[in-house]
Design an enzyme around this catalytic site. Structure first.
Site, PDB file in Angstrom:
ATOM      1  N   LEU A   1      26.146 -19.853  -4.825  1.00  0.00           N
ATOM      2  CA  LEU A   1      27.362 -19.488  -4.192  1.00  0.00           C
ATOM      3  C   LEU A   1      27.471 -20.585  -3.015  1.00  0.00           C
ATOM      4  CD1 LEU A   1      27.356 -15.577  -4.124  1.00  0.00           C
ATOM      5  CD2 LEU A   1      28.709 -17.134  -5.840  1.00  0.00           C
ATOM      6  N   ASP A   2      28.694 -21.095  -3.233  1.00  0.00           N
ATOM      7  CA  ASP A   2      29.124 -21.962  -1.995  1.00  0.00           C
ATOM      8  C   ASP A   2      28.727 -21.397  -0.677  1.00  0.00           C
ATOM      9  OD1 ASP A   2      30.039 -23.770  -3.843  1.00  0.00           O
ATOM     10  OD2 ASP A   2      32.066 -22.979  -3.450  1.00  0.00           O
ATOM     11  N   LYS A   3      28.296 -22.055   0.150  1.00  0.00           N
ATOM     12  CA  LYS A   3      27.912 -21.648   1.506  1.00  0.00           C
ATOM     13  C   LYS A   3      28.861 -20.851   2.295  1.00  0.00           C
ATOM     14  CE  LYS A   3      26.581 -23.564   6.307  1.00  0.00           C
ATOM     15  NZ  LYS A   3      26.403 -24.642   7.112  1.00  0.00           N
TER      16      LYS A   3
ATOM     17  N   HIS B   1      32.369 -25.402  -7.861  1.00  0.00           N
ATOM     18  CA  HIS B   1      33.749 -25.207  -7.075  1.00  0.00           C
ATOM     19  C   HIS B   1      34.676 -24.511  -7.912  1.00  0.00           C
ATOM     20  CE1 HIS B   1      31.626 -26.485  -3.354  1.00  0.00           C
ATOM     21  NE2 HIS B   1      31.932 -27.768  -3.686  1.00  0.00           N
TER      22      HIS B   1
END
Length: 243
Positions: free
Chosen positions: A101-103, A194
């Site tokens: 998962l993105d930051k 993304h």
């Protein structure tokens, strides 16, 4: 059967060289007897103590983590807090996040050392559902739903990259802070880089907040707070392996 030093190292008690020193110093007992040989063969079920503390063996571990924003989906990072840093009572040293998962993205993340399971869940051929809740800067409409259902281009005009059909549910829309904001739930069956953010960007919108709620048969435990985790139940592990 496995070497005593490997057993201790696998359970995160130090590097192979470190645990060899512990063993040679007489800090390790097996079934009540001090063992000073790193090559000594042991197996799960034996009582193994390191400096008086039991070291239980776990061949595989499975944790459900509510990943908070600001933490990176990596096994190690010299500058950032990683998702593995949050699993404080893990036994094994070879755990990893299944996918990423993105930051700035929150939500469900599976942490395990089961490589076969991870491969099945992430394989593009299996099309495992992933459900996200998103807060979007912009007005999501029925036309947006239809576009996602047909697939959208998240690449460029010169190098198009079309998504698989995705299900978009509009939870509510309205004005927030003087601008149109939409709350939605999106189900995708792939995991391009993304992807969710790029899908909305293709429609002229920006994701303000993103949270993964479901991956395959596994749903985020509502009792968990960001940064908290728990071991998976036997039933959850079974359903994942049947995926």
């Amino acid at each position: 059967m496995m070497r005593l030093d490997k057993y201790l190292a696998d359970m995160g008690k130090g590097t192979r060289q470190e645990v060899k020193k512990y063993i040679r110093k007489g800090l390790v007992t097996v079934d009540g007897v001090a063992v000073c040989s790193p090559e000594y063969k042991v197996e799960p079920g034996m009582e193994i103590l390191l400096d008086g503390a039991p070291v239980a063996y776990a061949a595989q571990e499975y944790y459900m983590l509510y990943k908070p924003a600001g933490v990176v989906s990596a096994t190690e990072d010299k500058r950032e807090t990683t998702v593995l840093d949050l699993i404080r009572d893990k036994k094994r040293k070879d755990l990893f996040p299944v996918g990423r998962l993105d930051k700035d993205t929150e939500g469900l993340l599976l942490i395990t050392n089961d490589g076969e399971l991870a491969h099945r869940l992430l394989s593009p051929k299996r099309h495992v559902d992933k459900v996200y809740y998103a807060r979007v800067d912009g007005l999501v409409t029925e036309a947006t739903k239809q576009a996602f259902l047909e697939g959208v281009n998240i690449g460029s005009r010169e190098e198009p990259l079309r998504t698989m059909p995705a299900r978009l549910e509009i939870l509510r829309t309205g004005q927030e802070g003087g601008r149109p904001v939409s709350h939605v739930r999106l189900t995708i069956r792939e995991g391009k880089f993304h992807q969710v953010k790029r899908m909305f960007r293709s429609q002229g919108m920006e994701v303000l907040y993103l949270k993964r709620e479901v991956m395959g048969p596994l749903a985020l435990d509502e009792s968990l707070q960001p940064g908290a985790y728990r071991p998976l139940t036997e039933e959850e592990i079974k359903r994942l392996k049947e995926q």
